[in-house]
Design a protein around this motif. Sequence first.
Motif, PDB file in Angstrom:
ATOM      1  N   ASP A 223       0.741  -1.154   0.092  1.00 47.96           N
ATOM      2  CA  ASP A 223      -0.122   0.082  -0.087  1.00 47.96           C
ATOM      3  C   ASP A 223       0.867   1.384  -0.047  1.00 47.96           C
ATOM      4  O   ASP A 223       1.571   1.638   1.079  1.00 47.96           O
ATOM      5  CB  ASP A 223      -0.826  -0.061   1.090  1.00 47.96           C
ATOM      6  CG  ASP A 223      -1.802   1.306   1.192  1.00 47.96           C
ATOM      7  OD1 ASP A 223      -1.720   2.288   0.367  1.00 47.96           O
ATOM      8  OD2 ASP A 223      -2.871   1.111   2.035  1.00 47.96           O
ATOM      9  N   GLN A 226       0.303   6.396   0.345  1.00 47.78           N
ATOM     10  CA  GLN A 226       0.947   7.613   0.960  1.00 47.78           C
ATOM     11  C   GLN A 226       2.385   7.752   0.462  1.00 47.78           C
ATOM     12  O   GLN A 226       3.053   8.843   0.399  1.00 47.78           O
ATOM     13  CB  GLN A 226       0.540   7.783   2.277  1.00 47.78           C
ATOM     14  CG  GLN A 226       1.170   9.197   2.963  1.00 47.78           C
ATOM     15  CD  GLN A 226       0.507   9.419   4.392  1.00 47.78           C
ATOM     16  OE1 GLN A 226       0.558  10.448   4.754  1.00 47.78           O
ATOM     17  NE2 GLN A 226      -0.667   8.663   4.717  1.00 47.78           N
ATOM     18  N   LYS A 252      -3.695   9.176  -3.587  1.00 47.29           N
ATOM     19  CA  LYS A 252      -3.213  10.382  -2.825  1.00 47.29           C
ATOM     20  C   LYS A 252      -2.724  11.316  -4.180  1.00 47.29           C
ATOM     21  O   LYS A 252      -2.992  12.090  -4.850  1.00 47.29           O
ATOM     22  CB  LYS A 252      -2.207  10.327  -1.752  1.00 47.29           C
ATOM     23  CG  LYS A 252      -3.120   9.743  -0.726  1.00 47.29           C
ATOM     24  CD  LYS A 252      -2.691  10.043   0.793  1.00 47.29           C
ATOM     25  CE  LYS A 252      -3.755   9.941   1.649  1.00 47.29           C
ATOM     26  NZ  LYS A 252      -3.600   8.619   2.365  1.00 47.29           N
TER      27      LYS A 252
HETATM   28  C1  LIG Z   1      -4.659   7.753   2.829  1.00 46.71           C
HETATM   29  C2  LIG Z   1      -4.292   6.139   2.980  1.00 46.71           C
HETATM   30  C3  LIG Z   1      -5.342   5.340   2.384  1.00 46.71           C
HETATM   31  C4  LIG Z   1      -6.692   5.852   2.082  1.00 46.71           C
HETATM   32  O1  LIG Z   1      -7.055   6.670   0.995  1.00 46.71           O
HETATM   33  P1  LIG Z   1      -8.346   7.772   1.093  1.00 46.71           P
HETATM   34  O2  LIG Z   1      -8.068   8.369  -0.442  1.00 46.71           O
HETATM   35  O3  LIG Z   1      -8.342   8.482   2.271  1.00 46.71           O
HETATM   36  O4  LIG Z   1      -9.283   6.550   0.953  1.00 46.71           O
HETATM   37  C5  LIG Z   1      -4.918   4.077   2.173  1.00 46.71           C
HETATM   38  N1  LIG Z   1      -3.866   3.590   2.504  1.00 46.71           N
HETATM   39  C6  LIG Z   1      -2.860   4.596   2.924  1.00 46.71           C
HETATM   40  C7  LIG Z   1      -1.318   4.198   3.145  1.00 46.71           C
HETATM   41  C8  LIG Z   1      -3.089   5.817   3.177  1.00 46.71           C
HETATM   42  O5  LIG Z   1      -2.084   6.777   3.766  1.00 46.71           O
END
Ligand SMILES: *Cc1c(COP(=O)(O)O)cnc(C)c1O
Length: 405
Positions: A223, A226, A252
């Motif tokens: 993931d 960010q 993001k």
């Molecule tokens: C912000 C974030 C998400 C979720 O993203 P949204 O656009 O707020 O749904 C998922 N994983 C990580 C690591 C994040 O920082």
Amino acid sequence: MNRHIDLEERFCARNYHPLPVVLTRGEGVHVWDDADKKYLDMMSAYSAVSHGHAHPRLVRVVQEQVAQLTIVSRAYHTDKLGPFLQRICDLTGQDMALPMNTGAEAVETALKAARKWAYTIKGVARDKAEIITCAGNFHGRTIAIVAMSDEPQFQSGFGPFPPGFRVVEYGNIAALEDAINENTAAFLVEPIQGEGGIVVPPAGYLKAAEQLCHKHNVLLIADEVQTGLGRTGKFLACEHEDVHPDGLILGKALGGGILPVSMFLARLEVMNVFTPGDHGSTFGGNPLAAAVGLEALNILIDEDLPGRSARLGTYLLSCLGDIDSPLIKDVRGRGLFIGIELDPSLGSARTFCEALMTRGLLSKETHETVVRLAPPLVISDTEIDWAVRQIRDVVGDMDRMPLAS
Ligand SMILES: *Cc1c(COP(=O)(O)O)cnc(C)c1O
């Protein structure tokens, strides 16, 4: 009181606790409030604004594409989606991509892909698939995603939750190995935990996790919503350990700070589990998002934003490390993704952020004790020096008046 704050307090659900500032305009690394006071944005919308506010190239692409074609749904092909996905696959070394809008949707997509891969390719018995995640994780806010969380507040009052998730200690490779069994579909991990408090795992952890996943035929899904797209000083944070995940989640900054644009990327064997009708999104992959996303990627490369993040992040980290105060327990991070952990008996991160705000620097606390610094990657040396001076002064003030605000 401020009229705009009053209106939000009256009409907006209280699911956030914003700093008391009303922003009306943004350009580059700066935003302005309703009294025209200027702030340096060191939060950049949780890293969504890596390109800075209103990047001229992005503004131009938005204006052109808005007038041309915006939304048609995936019921049709467009001239914008293919080039965007080709570019991101080239840049990440993944085979295919499934476009969504928010990070949470892309995480959900990854979970569905992992489960279906487990049943159709790995041969896990029906409804037995398990996905392993880490303590302290943050992957979004849907019911399934908060089911993976070990943060009591994220779950409290929202059950029942779907089963099939296991949580292991972050950074502990033996714990991961213990949790893997014949039903394990995937290990979902943030290369650096963002919302968890900018937690950098021990060196070699991701590489060891990759090897373990390969050995046990488990998908490694990173993931990088960010940490991706230059935030940590490489295009992907996985590259710090030469890790190539089976699945990758981006969001993001992919929308250039303008639109929600996210995606799940994977190698063929994984992405091919999806057939028409399995999964979708009305807005996912729309031509406006694709045009903006492609330009956002081109800017990242043309302006070498990952390289900038590496150089300035190292510099900022060393400046912060030089601040000598009992208030500061730890300074950590990678690239322009930095957390200052405070000693909670000497001062709160919220108070710290409010003091920074008064001085024209916007940040945000995470987990009560950590002040997050994640400015747009287009920030300059001079602006970083200015920020360090503000932080040093706030530390000095709080050292003199512990726990006062
Ligand atoms: C912000 C974030 C998400 C979720 O993203 P949204 O656009 O707020 O749904 C998922 N994983 C990580 C690591 C994040 O920082």
